[in-house]
Design a protein around this motif. Structure first.
Motif, PDB file in Angstrom:
ATOM      1  N   ALA A  53       0.829  -1.195   0.000  1.00 40.90           N
ATOM      2  CA  ALA A  53       0.000   0.000   0.000  1.00 40.90           C
ATOM      3  C   ALA A  53       0.868   1.251   0.000  1.00 40.90           C
ATOM      4  O   ALA A  53       1.951   1.269   0.585  1.00 40.90           O
ATOM      5  N   SER A  54       0.366   2.303  -0.635  1.00 42.10           N
ATOM      6  CA  SER A  54       1.070   3.578  -0.673  1.00 42.10           C
ATOM      7  C   SER A  54       0.058   4.692  -0.879  1.00 42.10           C
ATOM      8  O   SER A  54      -1.116   4.447  -1.162  1.00 42.10           O
ATOM      9  N   GLY A  55       0.543   5.920  -0.721  1.00 38.52           N
ATOM     10  CA  GLY A  55      -0.299   7.076  -1.009  1.00 38.52           C
ATOM     11  C   GLY A  55      -0.807   7.830   0.197  1.00 38.52           C
ATOM     12  O   GLY A  55      -1.486   8.854   0.047  1.00 38.52           O
ATOM     13  N   GLY A  56      -0.501   7.349   1.387  1.00 40.63           N
ATOM     14  CA  GLY A  56      -0.935   8.056   2.572  1.00 40.63           C
ATOM     15  C   GLY A  56      -0.208   9.370   2.742  1.00 40.63           C
ATOM     16  O   GLY A  56       0.754   9.672   2.029  1.00 40.63           O
ATOM     17  N   GLY A  57      -0.671  10.176   3.690  1.00 47.45           N
ATOM     18  CA  GLY A  57      -0.016  11.444   3.951  1.00 47.45           C
ATOM     19  C   GLY A  57      -0.851  12.307   4.859  1.00 47.45           C
ATOM     20  O   GLY A  57      -1.812  11.849   5.482  1.00 47.45           O
ATOM     21  N   LEU A  58      -0.462  13.568   4.911  1.00 46.66           N
ATOM     22  CA  LEU A  58      -1.143  14.563   5.738  1.00 46.66           C
ATOM     23  C   LEU A  58      -1.963  15.469   4.828  1.00 46.66           C
ATOM     24  O   LEU A  58      -1.444  15.990   3.832  1.00 46.66           O
ATOM     25  N   VAL A  59      -3.223  15.647   5.171  1.00 40.77           N
ATOM     26  CA  VAL A  59      -4.110  16.478   4.361  1.00 40.77           C
ATOM     27  C   VAL A  59      -5.055  17.232   5.283  1.00 40.77           C
ATOM     28  O   VAL A  59      -5.365  16.759   6.386  1.00 40.77           O
ATOM     29  N   GLN A  60      -5.494  18.384   4.848  1.00 38.90           N
ATOM     30  CA  GLN A  60      -6.450  19.151   5.635  1.00 38.90           C
ATOM     31  C   GLN A  60      -7.859  18.598   5.458  1.00 38.90           C
ATOM     32  O   GLN A  60      -8.180  17.979   4.438  1.00 38.90           O
ATOM     33  N   ALA A  61      -8.682  18.836   6.442  1.00 37.52           N
ATOM     34  CA  ALA A  61     -10.084  18.418   6.353  1.00 37.52           C
ATOM     35  C   ALA A  61     -10.718  19.001   5.087  1.00 37.52           C
ATOM     36  O   ALA A  61     -10.478  20.163   4.738  1.00 37.52           O
ATOM     37  N   GLY A  62     -11.493  18.168   4.413  1.00 34.92           N
ATOM     38  CA  GLY A  62     -12.099  18.566   3.153  1.00 34.92           C
ATOM     39  C   GLY A  62     -11.265  18.210   1.939  1.00 34.92           C
ATOM     40  O   GLY A  62     -11.746  18.285   0.806  1.00 34.92           O
ATOM     41  N   GLY A  63     -10.034  17.807   2.181  1.00 35.50           N
ATOM     42  CA  GLY A  63      -9.142  17.461   1.089  1.00 35.50           C
ATOM     43  C   GLY A  63      -9.327  16.035   0.613  1.00 35.50           C
ATOM     44  O   GLY A  63     -10.269  15.336   1.026  1.00 35.50           O
ATOM     45  N   ALA A  64      -8.427  15.596  -0.261  1.00 37.46           N
ATOM     46  CA  ALA A  64      -8.526  14.281  -0.879  1.00 37.46           C
ATOM     47  C   ALA A  64      -7.162  13.600  -0.929  1.00 37.46           C
ATOM     48  O   ALA A  64      -6.121  14.259  -0.978  1.00 37.46           O
ATOM     49  N   LEU A  65      -7.195  12.288  -0.924  1.00 37.03           N
ATOM     50  CA  LEU A  65      -6.012  11.451  -1.120  1.00 37.03           C
ATOM     51  C   LEU A  65      -6.424  10.232  -1.924  1.00 37.03           C
ATOM     52  O   LEU A  65      -7.584   9.804  -1.845  1.00 37.03           O
ATOM     53  N   ARG A  66      -5.474   9.667  -2.652  1.00 37.70           N
ATOM     54  CA  ARG A  66      -5.716   8.397  -3.326  1.00 37.70           C
ATOM     55  C   ARG A  66      -4.685   7.381  -2.862  1.00 37.70           C
ATOM     56  O   ARG A  66      -3.469   7.608  -3.023  1.00 37.70           O
ATOM     57  N   LEU A  67      -5.160   6.309  -2.304  1.00 40.06           N
ATOM     58  CA  LEU A  67      -4.292   5.217  -1.884  1.00 40.06           C
ATOM     59  C   LEU A  67      -4.208   4.183  -3.002  1.00 40.06           C
ATOM     60  O   LEU A  67      -5.182   3.957  -3.729  1.00 40.06           O
ATOM     61  N   SER A  68      -3.055   3.571  -3.099  1.00 40.30           N
ATOM     62  CA  SER A  68      -2.839   2.498  -4.075  1.00 40.30           C
ATOM     63  C   SER A  68      -2.384   1.251  -3.339  1.00 40.30           C
ATOM     64  O   SER A  68      -1.712   1.338  -2.312  1.00 40.30           O
ATOM     65  N   CYS A  69      -2.725   0.111  -3.898  1.00 41.70           N
ATOM     66  CA  CYS A  69      -2.281  -1.164  -3.350  1.00 41.70           C
ATOM     67  C   CYS A  69      -1.874  -2.050  -4.525  1.00 41.70           C
ATOM     68  O   CYS A  69      -2.731  -2.512  -5.288  1.00 41.70           O
ATOM     69  N   ALA A  70      -0.573  -2.240  -4.662  1.00 36.40           N
ATOM     70  CA  ALA A  70      -0.051  -3.060  -5.749  1.00 36.40           C
ATOM     71  C   ALA A  70       0.106  -4.491  -5.275  1.00 36.40           C
ATOM     72  O   ALA A  70       0.664  -4.739  -4.206  1.00 36.40           O
ATOM     73  N   ALA A  71      -0.374  -5.415  -6.073  1.00 40.25           N
ATOM     74  CA  ALA A  71      -0.322  -6.828  -5.717  1.00 40.25           C
ATOM     75  C   ALA A  71       0.649  -7.561  -6.614  1.00 40.25           C
ATOM     76  O   ALA A  71       0.649  -7.374  -7.838  1.00 40.25           O
ATOM     77  N   SER A  72       1.491  -8.377  -5.991  1.00 42.06           N
ATOM     78  CA  SER A  72       2.353  -9.271  -6.759  1.00 42.06           C
ATOM     79  C   SER A  72       1.781 -10.657  -6.643  1.00 42.06           C
ATOM     80  O   SER A  72       1.396 -11.078  -5.563  1.00 42.06           O
ATOM     81  N   GLY A  73       1.698 -11.374  -7.740  1.00 44.22           N
ATOM     82  CA  GLY A  73       1.071 -12.676  -7.724  1.00 44.22           C
ATOM     83  C   GLY A  73      -0.314 -12.615  -8.338  1.00 44.22           C
ATOM     84  O   GLY A  73      -0.857 -11.530  -8.562  1.00 44.22           O
ATOM     85  N   ARG A  74      -0.875 -13.766  -8.557  1.00 43.28           N
ATOM     86  CA  ARG A  74      -2.136 -13.865  -9.287  1.00 43.28           C
ATOM     87  C   ARG A  74      -3.314 -13.522  -8.399  1.00 43.28           C
ATOM     88  O   ARG A  74      -3.430 -14.005  -7.272  1.00 43.28           O
ATOM     89  N   ILE A  75      -4.190 -12.651  -8.892  1.00 45.47           N
ATOM     90  CA  ILE A  75      -5.468 -12.373  -8.231  1.00 45.47           C
ATOM     91  C   ILE A  75      -6.546 -12.964  -9.109  1.00 45.47           C
ATOM     92  O   ILE A  75      -6.654 -12.615 -10.291  1.00 45.47           O
ATOM     93  N   TYR A  76      -7.354 -13.839  -8.557  1.00 37.37           N
ATOM     94  CA  TYR A  76      -8.393 -14.528  -9.314  1.00 37.37           C
ATOM     95  C   TYR A  76      -9.702 -13.738  -9.284  1.00 37.37           C
ATOM     96  O   TYR A  76      -9.926 -12.917  -8.396  1.00 37.37           O
ATOM     97  N   SER A  77     -10.533 -13.993 -10.247  1.00 34.42           N
ATOM     98  CA  SER A  77     -11.781 -13.241 -10.365  1.00 34.42           C
ATOM     99  C   SER A  77     -12.683 -13.431  -9.154  1.00 34.42           C
ATOM    100  O   SER A  77     -13.507 -12.574  -8.852  1.00 34.42           O
ATOM    101  N   SER A  78     -12.529 -14.521  -8.458  1.00 36.46           N
ATOM    102  CA  SER A  78     -13.346 -14.780  -7.270  1.00 36.46           C
ATOM    103  C   SER A  78     -12.837 -14.052  -6.028  1.00 36.46           C
ATOM    104  O   SER A  78     -13.524 -13.978  -5.014  1.00 36.46           O
ATOM    105  N   HIS A  79     -11.651 -13.517  -6.121  1.00 40.89           N
ATOM    106  CA  HIS A  79     -11.065 -12.836  -4.960  1.00 40.89           C
ATOM    107  C   HIS A  79     -11.702 -11.471  -4.742  1.00 40.89           C
ATOM    108  O   HIS A  79     -12.267 -10.861  -5.653  1.00 40.89           O
TER     109      HIS A  79
END
Length: 121
Positions: free
Chosen positions: A5-31
């Protein structure tokens, strides 16, 4: 599956952030890929989840209408767009994988290291 996971930080109220989560390995459609958050000394709370195959999304009540979970299958990455942030959104955010739809942290089998989100008032 290993998750980062990445993308965290400090932001003021009312602001926005986008977190990302990169996966290594196979993710199946049922997951299901999920986001949780945790304050020190408290339980890990469900934030959002997405079915990898269908793309169906699910949200905790406290974030509905403000947060959006999405995934990029080609990049093996799941995102959490967080808008209209509030001080009470401050927590360590974790991404995780479950074998099926689940809202309880105990049902998720793979976890990434968390990323800190701090919202100042």
């Amino acid at each position: 599956v290993q998750l980062q996971a990445s993308g965290g930080g400090l932001v003021q109220a009312g602001g926005a952030l986008r977190l990302s989560c990169a996966a290594s390995g196979r993710i199946y459609s049922s997951h299901v890929m999920g986001w949780f958050r945790q304050d020190p000394g408290k339980e890990r709370d469900f934030v959002a989840a997405i079915r990898w195959g269908r793309g169906s999304t699910y949200y905790g009540d406290s974030v509905k209408g403000r947060f959006t979970i999405s995934r990029d299958s080609a990049e093996n990455t799941v995102y959490l767009q967080m808008n209209s942030l509030k001080p009470e959104d401050t927590a360590v955010y974790y991404c995780a994988r479950a074998n099926g739809l689940a809202y309880a942290a105990a049902e998720y089998v793979s976890w990434g290291l968390g990323t800190q989100v701090t919202v100042s008032s």
